[in-house]
Design an enzyme around this catalytic site. Structure first.
Site, short mmCIF file in Angstrom:
data_model
loop_
_atom_site.label_atom_id
_atom_site.label_comp_id
_atom_site.label_asym_id
_atom_site.label_seq_id
_atom_site.Cartn_x
_atom_site.Cartn_y
_atom_site.Cartn_z
N TYR A 3 -15.24 0.22 8.09
CA TYR A 3 -13.87 0.65 8.40
C TYR A 3 -13.78 1.11 9.86
O TYR A 3 -12.93 0.65 10.61
CB TYR A 3 -13.47 1.77 7.45
CG TYR A 3 -12.02 2.18 7.53
CD1 TYR A 3 -11.01 1.30 7.18
CD2 TYR A 3 -11.66 3.46 7.96
CE1 TYR A 3 -9.67 1.68 7.25
CE2 TYR A 3 -10.34 3.84 8.02
CZ TYR A 3 -9.34 2.95 7.67
OH TYR A 3 -8.02 3.33 7.73
N THR A 37 -5.81 -3.66 -2.75
CA THR A 37 -5.77 -2.21 -3.03
C THR A 37 -4.33 -1.71 -3.22
O THR A 37 -4.13 -0.67 -3.83
CB THR A 37 -6.45 -1.38 -1.91
OG1 THR A 37 -5.79 -1.64 -0.67
CG2 THR A 37 -7.92 -1.73 -1.78
N GLY A 38 -3.35 -2.41 -2.69
CA GLY A 38 -1.95 -2.01 -2.90
C GLY A 38 -1.48 -2.44 -4.29
O GLY A 38 -2.23 -3.05 -5.03
N SER A 72 -5.33 -3.31 5.24
CA SER A 72 -6.77 -2.98 5.19
C SER A 72 -6.97 -1.99 4.05
O SER A 72 -6.13 -1.12 3.84
CB SER A 72 -7.24 -2.30 6.49
OG SER A 72 -8.57 -1.83 6.36
N GLY A 109 0.82 -1.22 0.00
CA GLY A 109 0.00 0.00 0.00
C GLY A 109 0.85 1.26 0.00
O GLY A 109 2.09 1.20 0.04
N PHE A 110 0.18 2.37 -0.04
CA PHE A 110 0.85 3.68 -0.03
C PHE A 110 1.74 3.82 1.21
O PHE A 110 2.97 3.96 1.11
CB PHE A 110 -0.25 4.74 -0.11
CG PHE A 110 0.10 6.09 0.43
CD1 PHE A 110 1.18 6.80 -0.07
CD2 PHE A 110 -0.66 6.66 1.44
CE1 PHE A 110 1.50 8.05 0.43
CE2 PHE A 110 -0.36 7.91 1.94
CZ PHE A 110 0.72 8.60 1.44
N THR A 112 -3.24 11.39 5.59
CA THR A 112 -1.84 11.38 5.16
C THR A 112 -1.80 11.36 3.64
O THR A 112 -2.70 10.80 3.01
CB THR A 112 -1.13 10.14 5.75
OG1 THR A 112 -1.26 10.19 7.17
CG2 THR A 112 0.34 10.10 5.40
#
Ligand code: UDP
Length: 317
Positions: A145, A36-37, A75, A11-12, A175
């Site tokens: 979430y 999602t990554g 997540s 992920g980010f 972030t």
């Protein structure tokens, strides 16, 4: 050699953390199912001898490597992404967190849990201290979430009480930075992509809702300090985010419009359900327990981010 497992490594945030740990001389196992990554985020990590990629789903049975530290970031994290897979989001935060905590109990590892400012919901207290219990809709579109992370926090403290597992809970506020997915759907990534394409910037509602934004390198430093703090120094959850430079979404749109060439107009679109009005961390704990606070000013962090987005979009200045 120090060892760490990072869940959500593709992920980010996860990939920046992996890069930082490798630079700090760690042997790192990075786990991700890439829902999602992106493997691309780990391109430089994969050239390191001391990096091991575990391409798998945390909620499926399987052994985890024995490491001294576990950073549990796995997540979906942006509102459109977690709302697209609410069941998966609840499961990775419950079953995935259970797998991490059981491994930590076996290996006597310390855990840094990536929790979120979303545990405060649409807060009635501003700025938010860690002692605030929150104002969360348990059945709304964000509940997968918010409640998933609240459950992860509860499970972590339960393991601390019953098994003596050393878990440090980081409540991460908004972030931003390079490597955010172009289609992540967050306000910073949306506005930068729209601005660089000369498309209208989509401001939800009147745009008077506020957020304060932390640059990714600062956030990673905060996570490292959480992990490295001596036992019992961190005596509860800690907010990690930027207490300075709170902006309305409309102000952010203007700033990003300028930084991306000033070709875009502002388009107002309907506001998302249960969207928090205001969010800004009370940073007293992070300052006193970790000696940490963000350093990178918003304009500077946004410039770096715009530059990297421009490269990815193949959009020369
Ligand atoms: N937002 C917006 N336009 C967009 C995406 C988001 O105006 O294209 C607003 C959203 O309504 C929210 C704020 O920006 O008030 C921050 O949204 P984001 O999804 O980045 O993160 P959140 O803080 O809601 O988790």
């Amino acid at each position: 050699m120090e060892t760490a497992l990072v869940t959500g490594a593709g992920g980010f945030l996860g990939s920046h953390l992996v890069d930082r740990l490798l630079a700090d001389g760690y042997e790192v196992w990075g786990l991700d199912n890439f829902s999602t990554g992106s493997p691309r985020n780990l391109t430089s990590a994969r050239s390191h001898r001391t990096f091991h990629l575990l391409r798998r789903d945390l909620i499926r049975p399987g052994t985890l490597p024995k490491t001294r530290t576990i950073y549990h970031l796995a997540s979906p994290a942006s509102p459109p992404r977690y709302q697209a897979d609410p069941v998966g989001t609840l499961l990775v935060n419950s079953l995935g967190t259970l797998a991490v905590l059981r491994q930590a109990a076996r290996a006597q590892a310390r855990v840094v849990l990536a929790s979120t400012s979303e545990v405060y919901g649409d807060p009635e207290v501003h700025p938010q201290p860690e002692t605030y219990w929150g104002h969360v809709n348990p059945i709304g579109p964000r509940s997968c979430y918010d409640e998933g992370k609240r459950f992860a926090e509860a499970l972590s403290v339960a393991f601390g009480r019953t098994e003596g597992v050393d878990v440090r809970i980081a409540r991460i506020f908004n972030t931003y930075g390079p490597r955010m997915a172009l289609d992540d759907g967050r306000v910073v990534s949306n506005f930068i992509v729209q601005g660089l394409r000369g498309k209208p910037l989509t401001v939800q509602g009147r745009g008077d809702q506020t957020r304060s934004f932390c640059y990714v390198s600062d956030l990673v430093e905060g996570l490292r300090r959480m992990a490295d703090a001596p036992p019992r120094r961190v005596r509860g959850p800690v907010n990690l985010g930027n207490p300075r430079g709170e902006r309305t979404v409309a102000e952010l749109a203007e700033l990003i419009c300028k930084l991306t060439g000033g070709r875009s107009e502002i388009r107002h679109i309907p506001r998302a359900t249960d969207d928090p009005e205001h969010r800004r961390p009370d940073l007293r704990r992070a300052r006193s327990w970790l000696g940490w606070e963000p350093r990178v000013p918003l304009a500077q962090g946004l410039e770096q981010t715009v530059r990297e987005f421009r490269e990815r979009l193949g959009n020369a200045p």
